[in-house]
Scaffold this motif. Sequence first.
Motif, PDB file in Angstrom:
ATOM      1  N   ASN A   1       0.829  -1.204   0.000  1.00 51.33           N
ATOM      2  CA  ASN A   1       0.000   0.000   0.000  1.00 51.33           C
ATOM      3  C   ASN A   1       0.865   1.256   0.000  1.00 51.33           C
ATOM      4  N   ILE A   2       2.013   1.184   0.682  1.00 49.29           N
ATOM      5  CA  ILE A   2       2.933   2.327   0.717  1.00 49.29           C
ATOM      6  C   ILE A   2       3.478   2.616  -0.676  1.00 49.29           C
ATOM      7  N   ALA A   3       3.808   1.557  -1.425  1.00 44.53           N
ATOM      8  CA  ALA A   3       4.321   1.734  -2.785  1.00 44.53           C
ATOM      9  C   ALA A   3       3.282   2.408  -3.672  1.00 44.53           C
ATOM     10  N   GLU A   4       2.018   2.032  -3.494  1.00 48.22           N
ATOM     11  CA  GLU A   4       0.957   2.674  -4.270  1.00 48.22           C
ATOM     12  C   GLU A   4       0.836   4.155  -3.904  1.00 48.22           C
ATOM     13  N   ARG A   5       0.960   4.450  -2.606  1.00 46.22           N
ATOM     14  CA  ARG A   5       0.875   5.850  -2.192  1.00 46.22           C
ATOM     15  C   ARG A   5       2.016   6.664  -2.784  1.00 46.22           C
ATOM     16  N   LYS A   6       3.226   6.096  -2.794  1.00 42.81           N
ATOM     17  CA  LYS A   6       4.368   6.787  -3.404  1.00 42.81           C
ATOM     18  C   LYS A   6       4.148   6.994  -4.899  1.00 42.81           C
ATOM     19  N   SER A   7       3.524   6.010  -5.542  1.00 41.37           N
ATOM     20  CA  SER A   7       3.237   6.153  -6.968  1.00 41.37           C
ATOM     21  C   SER A   7       2.305   7.332  -7.217  1.00 41.37           C
ATOM     22  N   ARG A   8       1.260   7.441  -6.412  1.00 40.69           N
ATOM     23  CA  ARG A   8       0.336   8.569  -6.557  1.00 40.69           C
ATOM     24  C   ARG A   8       1.037   9.896  -6.297  1.00 40.69           C
ATOM     25  N   GLN A   9       1.914   9.915  -5.297  1.00 39.81           N
ATOM     26  CA  GLN A   9       2.634  11.148  -4.978  1.00 39.81           C
ATOM     27  C   GLN A   9       3.509  11.606  -6.143  1.00 39.81           C
ATOM     28  N   MET A  10       4.175  10.663  -6.787  1.00 38.66           N
ATOM     29  CA  MET A  10       5.048  11.029  -7.903  1.00 38.66           C
ATOM     30  C   MET A  10       4.238  11.494  -9.100  1.00 38.66           C
ATOM     31  N   ILE A  11       3.070  10.918  -9.320  1.00 36.55           N
ATOM     32  CA  ILE A  11       2.185  11.364 -10.402  1.00 36.55           C
ATOM     33  C   ILE A  11       1.781  12.817 -10.177  1.00 36.55           C
ATOM     34  N   HIS A  12       1.383  13.142  -8.965  1.00 35.93           N
ATOM     35  CA  HIS A  12       0.929  14.500  -8.677  1.00 35.93           C
ATOM     36  C   HIS A  12       2.102  15.486  -8.629  1.00 35.93           C
ATOM     37  N   ARG A  13       3.281  14.998  -8.234  1.00 33.00           N
ATOM     38  CA  ARG A  13       4.461  15.863  -8.261  1.00 33.00           C
ATOM     39  C   ARG A  13       4.790  16.276  -9.695  1.00 33.00           C
ATOM     40  N   ALA A  14       4.653  15.330 -10.623  1.00 35.11           N
ATOM     41  CA  ALA A  14       4.906  15.632 -12.034  1.00 35.11           C
ATOM     42  C   ALA A  14       3.906  16.656 -12.551  1.00 35.11           C
ATOM     43  N   ARG A  15       2.650  16.475 -12.207  1.00 32.01           N
ATOM     44  CA  ARG A  15       1.620  17.412 -12.663  1.00 32.01           C
ATOM     45  C   ARG A  15       1.892  18.823 -12.139  1.00 32.01           C
ATOM     46  N   LYS A  16       2.315  18.955 -10.889  1.00 29.54           N
ATOM     47  CA  LYS A  16       2.602  20.268 -10.327  1.00 29.54           C
ATOM     48  C   LYS A  16       3.826  20.894 -10.994  1.00 29.54           C
ATOM     49  N   ARG A  17       4.786  20.044 -11.377  1.00 29.08           N
ATOM     50  CA  ARG A  17       6.012  20.569 -11.974  1.00 29.08           C
ATOM     51  C   ARG A  17       5.728  21.259 -13.303  1.00 29.08           C
ATOM     52  N   ASN A  18       4.832  20.704 -14.083  1.00 34.92           N
ATOM     53  CA  ASN A  18       4.445  21.340 -15.341  1.00 34.92           C
ATOM     54  C   ASN A  18       2.973  21.006 -15.608  1.00 34.92           C
ATOM     55  N   PRO A  19       2.069  21.907 -15.255  1.00 38.01           N
ATOM     56  CA  PRO A  19       0.636  21.634 -15.418  1.00 38.01           C
ATOM     57  C   PRO A  19       0.227  21.352 -16.863  1.00 38.01           C
ATOM     58  N   HIS A  20       1.057  21.753 -17.824  1.00 36.11           N
ATOM     59  CA  HIS A  20       0.709  21.558 -19.235  1.00 36.11           C
ATOM     60  C   HIS A  20       1.371  20.314 -19.840  1.00 36.11           C
ATOM     61  N   SER A  21       2.068  19.575 -19.038  1.00 35.63           N
ATOM     62  CA  SER A  21       2.760  18.388 -19.542  1.00 35.63           C
ATOM     63  C   SER A  21       1.783  17.227 -19.715  1.00 35.63           C
ATOM     64  N   VAL A  22       2.266  16.172 -20.354  1.00 36.92           N
ATOM     65  CA  VAL A  22       1.521  14.922 -20.460  1.00 36.92           C
ATOM     66  C   VAL A  22       2.087  13.974 -19.401  1.00 36.92           C
ATOM     67  N   VAL A  23       1.233  13.548 -18.491  1.00 34.70           N
ATOM     68  CA  VAL A  23       1.663  12.666 -17.405  1.00 34.70           C
ATOM     69  C   VAL A  23       1.214  11.243 -17.724  1.00 34.70           C
ATOM     70  N   VAL A  24       2.192  10.344 -17.771  1.00 33.19           N
ATOM     71  CA  VAL A  24       1.936   8.940 -18.091  1.00 33.19           C
ATOM     72  C   VAL A  24       2.156   8.106 -16.840  1.00 33.19           C
ATOM     73  N   ALA A  25       1.151   7.330 -16.441  1.00 35.29           N
ATOM     74  CA  ALA A  25       1.281   6.372 -15.350  1.00 35.29           C
ATOM     75  C   ALA A  25       1.327   4.980 -15.966  1.00 35.29           C
ATOM     76  N   ALA A  26       2.371   4.223 -15.628  1.00 37.39           N
ATOM     77  CA  ALA A  26       2.550   2.897 -16.211  1.00 37.39           C
ATOM     78  C   ALA A  26       2.809   1.883 -15.110  1.00 37.39           C
TER      79      ALA A  26
END
Length: 449
Positions: free
Chosen positions: A51-76
């Motif tokens: 569950n911790i790994a999933e939480r870290k995955s979500r955190q990194m997804i949202h960190r990417a979105r904040k870094r560039n709101p106009h970017s394309v964020v891919v979750a794989a």
Amino acid sequence: MRKAALHNLGCKVNAYETEGMQQLLEQAGYEIVPFEEAADVYVINTCSVTNIAERKSRQMIHRARKRNPHSVVVAAGCYVQTSEVRVQGDDAVDILIGNNKKHELPNLLERYFADRRGGRPQESLAAVGDIAEDSSYESLSVSRTAERTRAFIKVQDGCNQFCSYCIIPYARGRVRSREVADVLQEVGRLAANGYREVVLTGIHLSSYGIDSGTGLLKLIEEVHKVPGIARIRLGSLEPKIITEEFARRLSALPKVCPHFHLSLQSGCDSTLQRMNRKYTCAEYEEGCGVLRNYFSHPAITTDVIVGFPGETEEEFEDTRQFLKRIGFFEIHIFKYSLRKGTRAARMEPQVPEEIKHRRSETLFEDLAPMNEEFLKWHIGRQAEALIEEKVSIGGTEYFLGHTKEYVKMAVPVAGHEAWKMENKLVRGRVTARLKEHVLLMGNVFEEKS
């Protein structure tokens, strides 16, 4: 030129696949930049093992979105595979890619950017199949890796074991093996690019070939024939693969490293049964004995879970005494982490966190003398090290590398300044313990190109 940044979470297989996706993007014309920088595309290769790994995955997804709101964020990857509906409902994600679909990354990006240029509504794209029904091996490969001397090579995917604590069979599907010819082509490319050591890895490496009829041993023997490769290291193995024939044939291959990671998880038979592990402590111990019969002082390492549901003090003590009896070089100690969707999550009683912590600390204390004894054996003996980098220890410069047993060796730079040491195999006599986990090699008398 568009910029892309990638971030990996999880295991060595995930890391390999992240490097494979990176090289696909490079071939498609993307400039790869660090994840901390502004990019047009962010790819997060997610993990779902806890569950911790999933939480870290979500955190990194949202960190990417904040870094560039106009970017394309891919979750794989695994989190996407096990939680597709949840990820698809996350506004931070533009493209979802499940396991066995990562090779589609460049095409999915092309479709997404084409939709954006055409002014069509930006809805998320998804390539997530039913992994349980997929029998194909994904065509990802690499020609280089982040490490400069050692290359991890994925040769197998999926798992049929269904241990009671593990979500991976649901994230990775059934066993799928890579064709021997494909593995050999990749090993050949890596050797041509200067890599001296390859590590064969997979989700459940011991199952390699059960779907094709070509077993792991045959694959190792074929890799052994590739010119330029000096060492073959194996990823985590199941104890029951260690038979007399397996050890005898491996010991006849001088490139094979006598470094064996045999997954244990518990040294108590009743706990192993609750975990749905497919061996007993006696079978595990027998496998260690076989390896020690065929290899001189092999490094045997393992994983152990403390605080598994229902683990009593007596069961923990059984594990503790078993570990001491075997005598490991290294033990990776994990406190049991409840993973929703597994049978173990429904087991009672769940062990309190403070007990898990105490048991974990006890095993760390027990490990220290085992590690000390293993390292001490090398002092006064000759060893061979593959040099990886130059480091400073206590203000003195050393060339640092690993032996076949994965023991860290340091060679003083003084006296060898003219040598181009990185990626060289050197031999010498081990003279002392330089620092914790690092031995000193003196009297270096041979350098191999």
